[in-house]
Every structure is written in structure tokens, then in C-alpha cells.
Design a protein around this motif. Structure first.
Motif, PDB file in Angstrom:
ATOM      1  N   LYS A 162       0.844  -1.199   0.000  1.00  0.00           N
ATOM      2  CA  LYS A 162       0.000   0.000   0.000  1.00  0.00           C
ATOM      3  C   LYS A 162       0.879   1.250   0.000  1.00  0.00           C
ATOM      4  CE  LYS A 162      -4.005  -1.897   2.499  1.00  0.00           C
ATOM      5  NZ  LYS A 162      -4.963  -1.848   1.367  1.00  0.00           N
ATOM      6  N   PRO A 163       0.593   2.209  -0.861  1.00  0.00           N
ATOM      7  CA  PRO A 163       1.354   3.464  -0.846  1.00  0.00           C
ATOM      8  C   PRO A 163       0.984   4.319   0.356  1.00  0.00           C
ATOM      9  CG  PRO A 163      -0.376   3.532  -2.503  1.00  0.00           C
ATOM     10  CD  PRO A 163      -0.367   2.143  -1.961  1.00  0.00           C
ATOM     11  N   ALA A 164       1.964   5.025   0.905  1.00  0.00           N
ATOM     12  CA  ALA A 164       1.741   5.857   2.087  1.00  0.00           C
ATOM     13  C   ALA A 164       2.677   7.056   2.068  1.00  0.00           C
ATOM     14  CB  ALA A 164       1.952   5.043   3.372  1.00  0.00           C
ATOM     15  N   GLY A 165       2.261   8.115   2.746  1.00  0.00           N
ATOM     16  CA  GLY A 165       3.077   9.311   2.854  1.00  0.00           C
ATOM     17  C   GLY A 165       2.876   9.970   4.198  1.00  0.00           C
ATOM     18  N   PHE A 166       3.640  11.053   4.447  1.00  0.00           N
ATOM     19  CA  PHE A 166       3.606  11.739   5.737  1.00  0.00           C
ATOM     20  C   PHE A 166       3.441  13.238   5.553  1.00  0.00           C
ATOM     21  CE2 PHE A 166       6.714   8.170   6.656  1.00  0.00           C
ATOM     22  CZ  PHE A 166       5.804   7.387   7.358  1.00  0.00           C
ATOM     23  N   PHE A 167       2.849  13.881   6.563  1.00  0.00           N
ATOM     24  CA  PHE A 167       2.871  15.333   6.690  1.00  0.00           C
ATOM     25  C   PHE A 167       2.988  15.661   8.167  1.00  0.00           C
ATOM     26  CE2 PHE A 167      -1.466  13.866   6.590  1.00  0.00           C
ATOM     27  CZ  PHE A 167      -2.187  14.642   7.484  1.00  0.00           C
ATOM     28  N   VAL A 168       3.647  16.784   8.491  1.00  0.00           N
ATOM     29  CA  VAL A 168       4.065  17.012   9.867  1.00  0.00           C
ATOM     30  C   VAL A 168       3.846  18.452  10.311  1.00  0.00           C
ATOM     31  CG1 VAL A 168       5.846  15.227   9.619  1.00  0.00           C
ATOM     32  CG2 VAL A 168       6.437  17.636   9.258  1.00  0.00           C
TER      33      VAL A 168
END
Length: 256
Positions: A162-168
Motif C-alpha cells: 500500500k502506498p503511504a506518505g507523511f505530513f508534519v
């Protein structure tokens, strides 16, 4: 009866239909009723009912104590929803601090329109964007506790691929806009997930130096300062771009 003993109706002969009775089919075969109305479900080649309007789901899963990460998440959903055939779904992870501590920290109450997510629900997503504030250059304890609850998913490898990303969110310019994201990559690696950074796909916006801007090639970000500063329009635009970018990646993978 033998020959000449009269005619005996064959058991295989279909009796004539009356005006109130539809013709029957010989044997055990049956003909499914056909419904040509717009509401009729579509049948695939294997006879399985398909949903022609089903959308790909990107879960936007976040923890936000003072609302900064939530602001990015809401704008990110706008970017996801802007891609045809893809829908963003907002979730927050469970809080680990007691109410009395949150009150002492002057944390505002959480909005009721965004539900909490359980670890098992992650398996239903086609892609996931995780958002969280920094704690000494790493994700907050609330988000780490949520990742720690995904053991069964890891055991069954339900998140693999599964593709995933982050934001902070960070308090200062040197407070972890990059390290908070890249230290979180270990969570994805152990699940076999595909990390999708935004790189410099935001174009000229990544090079703007005339104002303070959070975010990095790892993902969108916001500078919270002492907590009173809210996301700028540039930071929100980067979050929207990340949502749109992730939706396009998920869509391409689904069509492959």
C-alpha cells in the motif's frame, strides 16, 4: 406402458405456459431475471456484481493536539477529492493523554466530525497519508502508539504494497520538518508499504523564500511556533498538492 398402449407425456416435455405463468426451462438450468433499470448492478465477466461508481479510498490518518496538523489534513482531503475516482477519508488516531492533562496543556476539544480509527480499518484503504506533530524530531507518542497497535496487520502483511506518505507539524524551522518524516519511514518498511514522497513536484512553490513555509520533499508541513501561528496559504496549498499527488499515484497503481 408398451407400444400401442396409449401416449404417456414425456417428463422432459415443457408444459405450455398460461397467461399468468412464465415458461419454465428444462432441467436444472435457470435464467436470472434481467433488470435494465439504471439501478441494476453490473455483472463482471465472472458473474460477480461490480460497483461501477466505487472510488479508491485514501485514508488521511492524523494526530493533532492544537489543530495545526488537522488543518493540513482537511486541505489535503480537498486535493485527494479533486482527482476523479478517488476519495479522501479523514480519521484521527486515539488520544493517549487523559482529559485533565490536555486541559492543563490548553489543548482545544477535538472536532466531532472526524472519527477515530482502529488499526484494523487501515486494511480497507488503497493508500494512506499519516500526519503528526514532532516530538524531538520523531512522531508524537499518540501516533507511535497507533502504529504499535498494528501488530496483527503486520503478522498478516495486510498493508504490504500500500502506498503511504507523511505530513508534519513542528514548532521551529529546525525542529524536524525532515527528520520527523524520515524517522517514520521505518514503520512503513516493516509493513512492506510503499513510501511516496512529494519530492519537488510542487514546482516553484518549493523554492519560495519570501515567507516562512513548512514542508519538505518528504511531505507537507506547518510551522506552529508557540502554537498561535496557523498554517499559511502556501503551507495549505502544499498539503492540497500532496493529496492530489498521492491520489494520482494510487490511481495509477490501481490501473496497472
Amino acid at each position: 406402458m408398451g407400444k400401442g398402449g396409449g401416449c404417456v407425456p414425456s417428463k422432459k416435455k415443457v408444459p405450455p405456459a398460461t397467461a399468468d405463468e412464465a415458461p419454465r426451462v428444462a432441467g436444472d438450468a435457470s435464467i436470472p431475471a434481467l433488470d435494465n433499470s439504471p439501478e441494476a448492478p453490473a455483472l463482471g465477466a465472472d458473474g460477480v456484481v461490480t460497483d461501477p461508481i466505487a472510488k479508491l479510498k485514501i485514508f488521511i490518518v492524523f494526530y493533532s493536539m492544537y489543530g495545526h496538523v488537522e488543518g493540513l489534513a482537511r486541505r489535503m482531503k480537498k486535493g485527494v477529492d479533486g482527482v476523479d475516482g478517488v476519495e479522501g477519508v479523514l480519521f484521527r488516531v486515539p488520544e493517549t493523554l487523559p482529559d485533565e492533562v490536555l486541559q492543563q496543556m490548553k489543548a482545544p476539544p477535538k472536532s466531532d466530525d472526524i472519527p477515530e480509527i482502529s488499526a484494523g480499518e487501515l486494511a480497507m484503504a488503497d493508500g494512506i497519508l499519516f500526519g503528526f506533530p514532532t516530538r524531538y524530531g520523531c512522531m508524537s507518542a499518540q501516533m507511535k502508539a497507533f502504529f504499535d497497535s498494528t501488530g496483527q496487520l503486520w503478522k498478516e502483511q495486510q498493508l504490504a504494497g500500500k502506498p503511504a506518505g507523511f505530513f508534519v507539524s513542528t514548532g521551529t524551522q529546525g525542529g524536524g520538518q525532515e527528520t520527523t518524516a524520515w524517522t517514520a519511514i521505518t514503520q512503513l518498511a516493516h509493513h512492506g508499504m510503499l513510501f511516496v514522497p512529494i519530492g519537488y513536484t510542487f514546482g516553484a512553490g518549493m523554492f519560495k523564500m519570501d515567507s516562512i513555509r513548512g514542508g519538505s520533499p518528504y511531505g507537507a508541513g506547518v510551522f506552529a511556533g508557540d502554537g498561535t501561528r496557523q498554517p499559511s496559504e502556501t503551507e495549505l496549498a502544499l498539503a492540497e498538492h500532496q493529496g492530489k499527488y498521492m491520489a494520482a499515484v494510487v490511481k495509477r497503481l490501481a490501473q496497472a
